[in-house]
Design a protein around this motif. Structure first.
Motif, PDB file in Angstrom:
ATOM      1  N   LEU A 121       2.942 -33.151  -7.413  1.00  0.00           N
ATOM      2  CA  LEU A 121       3.333 -34.186  -8.368  1.00  0.00           C
ATOM      3  C   LEU A 121       4.163 -33.554  -9.471  1.00  0.00           C
ATOM      4  O   LEU A 121       3.687 -32.663 -10.184  1.00  0.00           O
ATOM      5  N   ASP A 122       5.392 -34.030  -9.620  1.00  0.00           N
ATOM      6  CA  ASP A 122       6.313 -33.472 -10.603  1.00  0.00           C
ATOM      7  C   ASP A 122       6.835 -34.589 -11.495  1.00  0.00           C
ATOM      8  O   ASP A 122       6.645 -35.775 -11.224  1.00  0.00           O
ATOM      9  N   SER A 123       7.533 -34.203 -12.549  1.00  0.00           N
ATOM     10  CA  SER A 123       8.147 -35.172 -13.449  1.00  0.00           C
ATOM     11  C   SER A 123       9.357 -35.818 -12.788  1.00  0.00           C
ATOM     12  O   SER A 123       9.890 -35.291 -11.806  1.00  0.00           O
ATOM     13  N   PRO A 124       9.813 -36.963 -13.316  1.00  0.00           N
ATOM     14  CA  PRO A 124      11.040 -37.571 -12.799  1.00  0.00           C
ATOM     15  C   PRO A 124      12.196 -36.581 -12.846  1.00  0.00           C
ATOM     16  O   PRO A 124      12.243 -35.686 -13.695  1.00  0.00           O
ATOM     17  N   LYS A 125      13.125 -36.748 -11.916  1.00  0.00           N
ATOM     18  CA  LYS A 125      14.240 -35.817 -11.761  1.00  0.00           C
ATOM     19  C   LYS A 125      15.100 -35.746 -13.015  1.00  0.00           C
ATOM     20  O   LYS A 125      15.377 -36.756 -13.659  1.00  0.00           O
ATOM     21  N   GLY A 126      15.544 -34.525 -13.335  1.00  0.00           N
ATOM     22  CA  GLY A 126      16.516 -34.320 -14.391  1.00  0.00           C
ATOM     23  C   GLY A 126      17.797 -33.796 -13.746  1.00  0.00           C
ATOM     24  O   GLY A 126      18.226 -34.296 -12.708  1.00  0.00           O
ATOM     25  N   LYS A 127      18.376 -32.765 -14.320  1.00  0.00           N
ATOM     26  CA  LYS A 127      19.585 -32.172 -13.737  1.00  0.00           C
ATOM     27  C   LYS A 127      19.291 -31.638 -12.342  1.00  0.00           C
ATOM     28  O   LYS A 127      20.106 -31.741 -11.430  1.00  0.00           O
ATOM     29  N   TYR A 128      18.085 -31.044 -12.200  1.00  0.00           N
ATOM     30  CA  TYR A 128      17.658 -30.527 -10.899  1.00  0.00           C
ATOM     31  C   TYR A 128      16.430 -31.303 -10.436  1.00  0.00           C
ATOM     32  O   TYR A 128      15.818 -32.044 -11.198  1.00  0.00           O
ATOM     33  N   ARG A 129      16.064 -31.120  -9.166  1.00  0.00           N
ATOM     34  CA  ARG A 129      14.934 -31.847  -8.601  1.00  0.00           C
ATOM     35  C   ARG A 129      13.595 -31.399  -9.185  1.00  0.00           C
ATOM     36  O   ARG A 129      12.603 -32.100  -9.089  1.00  0.00           O
ATOM     37  N   GLY A 130      13.538 -30.222  -9.753  1.00  0.00           N
ATOM     38  CA  GLY A 130      12.302 -29.723 -10.350  1.00  0.00           C
ATOM     39  C   GLY A 130      12.630 -28.675 -11.392  1.00  0.00           C
ATOM     40  O   GLY A 130      13.789 -28.339 -11.603  1.00  0.00           O
ATOM     41  N   GLY A 131      11.593 -28.178 -12.064  1.00  0.00           N
ATOM     42  CA  GLY A 131      11.800 -27.117 -13.048  1.00  0.00           C
ATOM     43  C   GLY A 131      12.511 -27.572 -14.297  1.00  0.00           C
ATOM     44  O   GLY A 131      13.162 -26.777 -14.981  1.00  0.00           O
ATOM     45  N   ASN A 132      12.376 -28.866 -14.637  1.00  0.00           N
ATOM     46  CA  ASN A 132      13.068 -29.386 -15.809  1.00  0.00           C
ATOM     47  C   ASN A 132      12.243 -29.314 -17.091  1.00  0.00           C
ATOM     48  O   ASN A 132      12.737 -29.638 -18.163  1.00  0.00           O
ATOM     49  N   GLY A 133      10.976 -28.918 -16.948  1.00  0.00           N
ATOM     50  CA  GLY A 133      10.161 -28.692 -18.136  1.00  0.00           C
ATOM     51  C   GLY A 133       9.711 -29.942 -18.862  1.00  0.00           C
ATOM     52  O   GLY A 133       9.364 -29.882 -20.042  1.00  0.00           O
ATOM     53  N   THR A 134       9.721 -31.087 -18.176  1.00  0.00           N
ATOM     54  CA  THR A 134       9.291 -32.323 -18.814  1.00  0.00           C
ATOM     55  C   THR A 134       7.955 -32.785 -18.234  1.00  0.00           C
ATOM     56  O   THR A 134       7.641 -32.529 -17.077  1.00  0.00           O
ATOM     57  N   VAL A 135       7.185 -33.482 -19.058  1.00  0.00           N
ATOM     58  CA  VAL A 135       5.850 -33.937 -18.681  1.00  0.00           C
ATOM     59  C   VAL A 135       5.897 -35.419 -18.331  1.00  0.00           C
ATOM     60  O   VAL A 135       6.656 -36.176 -18.925  1.00  0.00           O
ATOM     61  N   PHE A 136       5.099 -35.846 -17.346  1.00  0.00           N
ATOM     62  CA  PHE A 136       4.932 -37.271 -17.092  1.00  0.00           C
ATOM     63  C   PHE A 136       3.521 -37.679 -17.521  1.00  0.00           C
ATOM     64  O   PHE A 136       2.693 -36.829 -17.856  1.00  0.00           O
ATOM     65  N   ASN A 137       3.267 -38.970 -17.539  1.00  0.00           N
ATOM     66  CA  ASN A 137       1.964 -39.470 -17.997  1.00  0.00           C
ATOM     67  C   ASN A 137       0.931 -39.329 -16.882  1.00  0.00           C
ATOM     68  O   ASN A 137       0.885 -40.136 -15.960  1.00  0.00           O
TER      69      ASN A 137
END
Length: 208
Positions: A121-137
């Motif tokens: 389970l990862d955060s919504p996509k940013g510039k890349y598919r993962g490793g964007n350093g953002t948290v989801f609820n």
């Protein structure tokens, strides 16, 4: 509680992370600021203990390329971080970690029967598919939808929030990348502190 340190790009960091207690090391072969060459990943993997998972992260790559890299590097697990199908996952020769950018339980429902050994389970996509350093609820995740899978929790984890994340999701493993970096590079002291936080004593009654 198990810990995966993702985005490793050099031998010293890989060796040190495993010595500190990392259970899995992630090598990113997709487009990312942490992308590693096959040659370097092979070198790093050769220095890791046998019991440590060597995870290759791929995004919409061909089966042939994945299998070739897995064989060269000595991967133990394949992480699919793109739009790969169930049949594609089933065709691979190694255990599969299927990543999901969590955007609600509808998308999670679709993965309930996905043929993979783990769901990440990862955060919504940013510039890349993962490793964007953002948290989801984490509280939005329906426990029923993840009860039948080994869950790896990623997305903006760091030493300050990982305890809450574990208590809410109760995953099989936590996955960290940017949360153990300083100025975009892996920080050995942060890796040590993060692993100690996760594995030191009890979090929410979960035995480490």
């Amino acid at each position: 509680m198990k810990v995966k340190i993702c985005g490793i790009t050099d031998v010293e960091t890989g060796i040190t992370a495993s010595r500190y207690g990392a259970d899995a090391i992630g090598f990113v072969f997709a487009e990312s600021k942490r992308k590693v060459s096959i040659e370097k990943a092979t070198e790093i993997a050769a220095h890791l203990p046998k019991e440590v998972f060597k995870v290759g992260v791929f995004v919409n790559e061909t089966k042939e390329e994945i299998e070739e890299i897995a064989s060269c590097v000595g991967l133990t697990h394949i992480q699919l971080h793109g739009d790969e199908t169930a049949s594609f996952s089933e065709s691979l020769s190694l255990p599969v970690i299927k990543a999901l950018s969590f955007q609600g339980n509808e998308s999670l429902e679709s993965l309930k029967d996905f043929p993979s050994d783990f769901i990440l389970l990862d955060s919504p996509k940013g510039k890349y598919r993962g490793g964007n350093g953002t948290v989801f609820n984490w509280r939005e995740v329906s426990p029923q939808l993840i009860s039948s899978k080994k869950v790896i929790l990623a997305g903006g984890l760091h030493v300050g929030n990982v305890e809450d994340a574990i208590n809410i999701i109760q995953p099989y493993m936590v996955d960290v990348s940017s949360g153990v970096e300083t100025n975009g590079k892996k920080d050995l002291e942060k890796i040590k502190t993060f692993i100690e936080k996760v594995k030191g004593s009890l979090i929410g009654g979960i035995t480490k």
